[in-house]
Design a protein around this motif. Structure first.
Motif, PDB file in Angstrom:
ATOM      1  N   TRP A 255       0.821  -1.214   0.000  1.00  0.00           N
ATOM      2  CA  TRP A 255       0.000   0.000   0.000  1.00  0.00           C
ATOM      3  C   TRP A 255       0.851   1.258   0.000  1.00  0.00           C
ATOM      4  N   VAL A 256       2.009   1.216   0.677  1.00  0.00           N
ATOM      5  CA  VAL A 256       2.957   2.333   0.698  1.00  0.00           C
ATOM      6  C   VAL A 256       4.367   1.764   0.630  1.00  0.00           C
ATOM      7  N   GLU A 257       5.331   2.632   0.368  1.00  0.00           N
ATOM      8  CA  GLU A 257       6.715   2.191   0.265  1.00  0.00           C
ATOM      9  C   GLU A 257       7.343   2.006   1.652  1.00  0.00           C
ATOM     10  N   HIS A 258       8.481   1.303   1.664  1.00  0.00           N
ATOM     11  CA  HIS A 258       9.116   0.925   2.926  1.00  0.00           C
ATOM     12  C   HIS A 258       9.559   2.113   3.757  1.00  0.00           C
ATOM     13  N   HIS A 259       9.879   3.252   3.125  1.00  0.00           N
ATOM     14  CA  HIS A 259      10.376   4.382   3.911  1.00  0.00           C
ATOM     15  C   HIS A 259       9.283   4.998   4.787  1.00  0.00           C
TER      16      HIS A 259
END
Length: 341
Positions: A255-259
């Motif tokens: 759903w979102v990036e790792h950062h």
């Protein structure tokens, strides 16, 4: 090995772009507590090029002694050169404990030093304590997927070592003008002895959100059901001018990036306000945000563990509650603008 020969709490001081990395100052604060409990001194080990002047900062943040290796060979971090300097310093002065920031540099150096000494190393510690009489370091960290907290001991070897994640410990309030003992050292390693060479350092910037520097973090979990449902997190963060955070499950779902990930395998954050929306509250997430100034949880499960770590909790449907919060915040902001006109 006679433990009586070892004394003192050391912190490896990491330097980046000519400045002390914040986690090193945080570890001086944690190290000072350990040193005071043992009745011993706190020392920093400072390695780099043109870094001697930074010792004044370390004294102000609690260091009693600073060992300095200042030479062109240490201009850029390389495992071999830094390891050689720290090993020689350890062999000469025999510290009881060495703490490192759990950064890419700190973790690389700590593991190399632990292998060569040899001694034990506890990685990614979140709690530190020490036995006053024995000097045994109690380094705790989440284990078994974050389901328990394990306290790891190194009973047979010295020095005892641990890496600690940034933002977990708190730096002391600096004392301007405080001084200490400065010991300048020279490492025996030569440039021709080092197998790695730094040819070029390329720096670039991205548009990634620095959630570890934000004053407000709005984080969401799998309780929001889908990537579409997660949009309420973005909406609230945009309204408040905050950064978007997420649980590990959300990141793994894509759903979102790792950062954006907060927790044991993500980032540790300490914002003034932390919203946890649809987050159950697994311990691996809690260790990444537990030091936030104000924690507000929204979850439809009144038994969710996240409420145990929150200052305020709202039991209910996030898709009903968050839009109401956004509406109220916008009205408050608009009124504030009117009041200043």
């Amino acid at each position: 090995m006679s433990f009586e020969d070892y004394s003192g709490i050391w912190v490896f001081i990491e330097v980046k772009d000519g400045e002390v990395v914040p986690v090193s100052l945080e570890l001086l604060g944690a190290g000072k507590e350990l040193a005071d409990k043992r009745g011993t001194e706190l020392a920093g080990v400072l390695i780099g090029e043109n870094v001697t002047h930074l010792a004044d900062t370390l004294f102000e943040y609690g260091a009693d002694t600073v060992y300095v290796y200042d030479d062109t060979i240490f201009k850029n971090y390389r495992t071999e050169s830094y390891m050689k300097a720290l090993l020689e310093c350890c062999q000469e002065y025999k510290p009881e404990v060495i703490l490192y920031g759990a950064t890419s540099t700190g973790k690389d150096l700590a593991s190399a030093v632990a292998t060569d000494l040899p001694t034990g190393l506890t990685a990614d510690s979140t709690i530190l304590d020490i036995e006053e009489d024995t000097g045994l370091l109690l380094a705790s960290r989440p284990a078994f997927g974050g389901n328990i907290m394990a306290t790891i001991l190194c009973k047979k070897y010295r020095p005892q070592m641990a890496t600690v994640r940034p933002k977990v410990m708190k730096a002391l309030t600096p004392e301007p003008g405080r001084t200490g003992r400065l010991i300048e050292e020279t490492a025996s390693i030569k440039e021709e002895d080092i197998r790695t060479k730094v040819l070029e350092i390329v720096q670039f910037t991205t548009q990634k959100v620095r959630i570890d520097e934000a004053d407000i973090v709005v984080a969401g979990g799998k309780g929001l059901g889908s990537e579409k449902g997660f949009q309420v997190v973005h909406d609230l963060a945009e309204t408040l001018g905050g950064a978007v955070g997420a649980s590990r499950d959300v990141v793994e779902a894509g759903w979102v990036e790792h950062h954006h990930q907060v927790g044991q395998t993500g980032l540790t954050v300490t914002p003034k306000i932390y919203f946890a929306i649809g987050i159950s509250g697994a311990i691996q997430h809690i260790v990444g945000m537990q030091n936030s100034g104000l924690i507000i949880a929204i979850n439809n499960d009144p038994e969710a563990p996240i409420f145990q770590s929150s200052h305020y909790g709202i039991v209910g449907d996030a898709f009903e509650i968050v839009p109401l919060l956004i509406q109220q915040f916008k009205q408050a902001f608009n009124q504030e603008v009117v009041d200043h006109v």
